[in-house]
Design a protein around this motif. Structure first.
Motif, PDB file in Angstrom:
ATOM      1  N   ILE A  79      -4.248  16.706  -8.684  1.00 40.83           N
ATOM      2  CA  ILE A  79      -4.806  16.958  -7.352  1.00 40.83           C
ATOM      3  C   ILE A  79      -5.359  15.665  -6.768  1.00 40.83           C
ATOM      4  O   ILE A  79      -5.098  15.333  -5.602  1.00 40.83           O
ATOM      5  CB  ILE A  79      -5.927  18.014  -7.404  1.00 40.83           C
ATOM      6  N   ALA A  80      -6.130  14.922  -7.591  1.00 36.94           N
ATOM      7  CA  ALA A  80      -6.728  13.685  -7.086  1.00 36.94           C
ATOM      8  C   ALA A  80      -5.639  12.710  -6.632  1.00 36.94           C
ATOM      9  O   ALA A  80      -5.700  12.187  -5.512  1.00 36.94           O
ATOM     10  CB  ALA A  80      -7.607  13.057  -8.166  1.00 36.94           C
ATOM     11  N   PHE A  81      -4.616  12.490  -7.470  1.00 40.12           N
ATOM     12  CA  PHE A  81      -3.549  11.554  -7.104  1.00 40.12           C
ATOM     13  C   PHE A  81      -2.809  12.016  -5.856  1.00 40.12           C
ATOM     14  O   PHE A  81      -2.527  11.240  -4.945  1.00 40.12           O
ATOM     15  CB  PHE A  81      -2.564  11.379  -8.261  1.00 40.12           C
ATOM     16  N   ALA A  82      -2.480  13.312  -5.816  1.00 38.09           N
ATOM     17  CA  ALA A  82      -1.725  13.822  -4.669  1.00 38.09           C
ATOM     18  C   ALA A  82      -2.551  13.710  -3.394  1.00 38.09           C
ATOM     19  O   ALA A  82      -2.019  13.389  -2.330  1.00 38.09           O
ATOM     20  CB  ALA A  82      -1.313  15.269  -4.913  1.00 38.09           C
ATOM     21  N   THR A  83      -3.864  13.948  -3.491  1.00 42.83           N
ATOM     22  CA  THR A  83      -4.700  13.873  -2.291  1.00 42.83           C
ATOM     23  C   THR A  83      -4.830  12.435  -1.800  1.00 42.83           C
ATOM     24  O   THR A  83      -4.841  12.190  -0.590  1.00 42.83           O
ATOM     25  CB  THR A  83      -6.106  14.459  -2.560  1.00 42.83           C
ATOM     26  N   ILE A  84      -4.912  11.481  -2.747  1.00 37.92           N
ATOM     27  CA  ILE A  84      -4.901  10.071  -2.329  1.00 37.92           C
ATOM     28  C   ILE A  84      -3.629   9.797  -1.533  1.00 37.92           C
ATOM     29  O   ILE A  84      -3.653   9.188  -0.469  1.00 37.92           O
ATOM     30  CB  ILE A  84      -4.959   9.126  -3.553  1.00 37.92           C
ATOM     31  N   ASN A  85      -2.524  10.279  -2.062  1.00 36.59           N
ATOM     32  CA  ASN A  85      -1.229  10.074  -1.411  1.00 36.59           C
ATOM     33  C   ASN A  85      -1.216  10.685  -0.015  1.00 36.59           C
ATOM     34  O   ASN A  85      -0.758  10.055   0.956  1.00 36.59           O
ATOM     35  CB  ASN A  85      -0.144  10.697  -2.289  1.00 36.59           C
ATOM     36  N   VAL A  86      -1.747  11.908   0.100  1.00 36.57           N
ATOM     37  CA  VAL A  86      -1.740  12.600   1.394  1.00 36.57           C
ATOM     38  C   VAL A  86      -2.666  11.901   2.393  1.00 36.57           C
ATOM     39  O   VAL A  86      -2.233  11.462   3.468  1.00 36.57           O
ATOM     40  CB  VAL A  86      -2.204  14.070   1.225  1.00 36.57           C
ATOM     41  N   VAL A  87      -3.945  11.782   2.021  1.00 33.58           N
ATOM     42  CA  VAL A  87      -4.942  11.239   2.950  1.00 33.58           C
ATOM     43  C   VAL A  87      -4.617   9.784   3.288  1.00 33.58           C
ATOM     44  O   VAL A  87      -4.524   9.396   4.459  1.00 33.58           O
ATOM     45  CB  VAL A  87      -6.356  11.366   2.351  1.00 33.58           C
ATOM     46  N   GLY A  88      -4.410   8.984   2.219  1.00 33.49           N
ATOM     47  CA  GLY A  88      -4.074   7.582   2.434  1.00 33.49           C
ATOM     48  C   GLY A  88      -2.798   7.435   3.246  1.00 33.49           C
ATOM     49  O   GLY A  88      -2.732   6.629   4.174  1.00 33.49           O
ATOM     50  N   GLY A  89      -1.788   8.230   2.909  1.00 31.51           N
ATOM     51  CA  GLY A  89      -0.484   8.130   3.573  1.00 31.51           C
ATOM     52  C   GLY A  89      -0.561   8.387   5.066  1.00 31.51           C
ATOM     53  O   GLY A  89      -0.057   7.608   5.870  1.00 31.51           O
ATOM     54  N   MET A 137       0.833  -1.203   0.000  1.00 31.86           N
ATOM     55  CA  MET A 137       0.000   0.000   0.000  1.00 31.86           C
ATOM     56  C   MET A 137       0.870   1.255   0.000  1.00 31.86           C
ATOM     57  O   MET A 137       0.623   2.196  -0.761  1.00 31.86           O
ATOM     58  CB  MET A 137      -0.929  -0.022   1.220  1.00 31.86           C
ATOM     59  N   VAL A 138       1.914   1.256   0.840  1.00 32.91           N
ATOM     60  CA  VAL A 138       2.811   2.419   0.877  1.00 32.91           C
ATOM     61  C   VAL A 138       3.489   2.602  -0.479  1.00 32.91           C
ATOM     62  O   VAL A 138       3.591   3.726  -0.983  1.00 32.91           O
ATOM     63  CB  VAL A 138       3.863   2.266   2.008  1.00 32.91           C
TER      64      VAL A 138
END
Lengths: 205, 97
Positions: free
Chosen positions: B68-78, A92-93
């Motif tokens: 924006i969508a990809f970066a936000t997935i990265n931020v929120v998910g991360g 996932m990471v």
């Protein structure tokens, strides 16, 4: 002064102290929280303070793009983080890291395209102004055409961003596949690579 | 414009190096995940480009939207993933005590 600027400073400080706290077991969780707070502040800052130039050029729809992108990303991010099993964390990471790479790749492409169109408009305008295009020295015309690509520093930054973002994206996706054992853990090699390398090394001469 | 950017770049390298040098191995994975979430700061650039794209470029806006969508997935998910990892970590520590 732009409202966003002091907020960015606060966000930067929160990131630095967040990472600092992340590096000790006791404070790690609060460090993560601190960093996420910094990110929230940074996003609020950029949404709340559109740049002076950008506001004039922006089409009215563009705020829907921004808010839509944020909402879509947040929903998908929450789902992904909830659904993943503890044992599936490494892949996932890796996948999230790949998405980050995709984001910088897309930022660079978007910036390039916007800048390219802007420069093209300016160059055409400049050529139109100098009424007798035919009487211009060829070097001047060439100069106008070259300026379409923007300054060398700008181009190098775009190229570096595309390169790094692209490598991050594909590399992370392959890492995700390998970690989840969806693709083989053995090295993936091009068939006939020795021939290709041999050919390329001759082709240079 | 270039020199101030290089200053920031240099200071960021030094800050990153200094912050990461003394980290216990158990924290490597959450730290990597957390740092990756922070790298989602690209979202700020993405917002600027989706919004600042000239009026005659829908393509730049669409690319910005995807960014924006990809970066936000990265931020929120991360951040959520890191928190889950660290949460497990904390409960283990309490049991030991």
């Amino acid at each position: 002064m732009n409202i966003g600027e002091p907020l960015f400073l606060v966000a930067t400080l929160l990131f630095i102290f967040g990472i600092k706290r992340l590096s000790k077991v006791k404070t790690a969780r609060s460090g993560n929280l601190l960093s996420s707070l910094g990110m929230l502040i940074a996003i609020v800052a950029v949404v709340a303070s559109p740049g002076k130039e950008s506001l004039d050029n922006a089409i009215p729809l563009s705020w829907y793009w921004v808010l839509g992108g944020l909402a879509a990303g947040a929903v998908l991010g929450i789902i992904l983080a909830r659904v993943v099993k503890m044992t599936g964390m490494p892949e996932m990471v890796a996948m999230l890291n790949g998405f980050g790479g995709a984001a910088s790749l897309l930022v660079a492409l978007s910036t390039f395209w916007g800048g390219y169109l802007h420069n093209k408009k300016e160059a055409i305008g400049a050529l139109m102004e100098s009424k007798a295009v035919n009487q211009l020295a060829p070097s001047t015309v060439e100069g106008h055409m070259l300026s379409v690509l923007g300054s060398p520093v700008w181009m190098v930054a775009i190229l570096a961003s595309v390169l790094v973002g692209g490598i991050t994206l594909t590399g992370s996706l392959i890492a995700t596949g390998k970690l989840s054992e969806k693709i083989t853990g053995a090295p993936i090699l091009l068939p006939g690579r020795h021939f290709i390398v041999g050919f390329l090394s001759r082709a240079g001469n | 414009m270039l020199i101030p950017l290089l200053f920031v770049f240099l200071l960021a390298i030094i800050a990153g190096f200094e912050l990461i040098t003394k980290v216990p191995p158990t924290l490597h994975t959450p730290l990597m995940s957390g740092a990756n979430a922070i790298s989602g700061i690209t979202v700020v650039g993405a917002i600027l480009c989706a919004n600042a794209a000239p009026e005659y470029s829908t393509l730049a806006n669409v690319l910005g939207f995807l960014a924006i969508a990809f970066a936000t997935i990265n931020v929120v998910g991360g951040f959520l993933v890191t928190d889950r990892m660290l949460g497990m970590f904390g409960s283990k520590g309490k049991k030991k005590k």
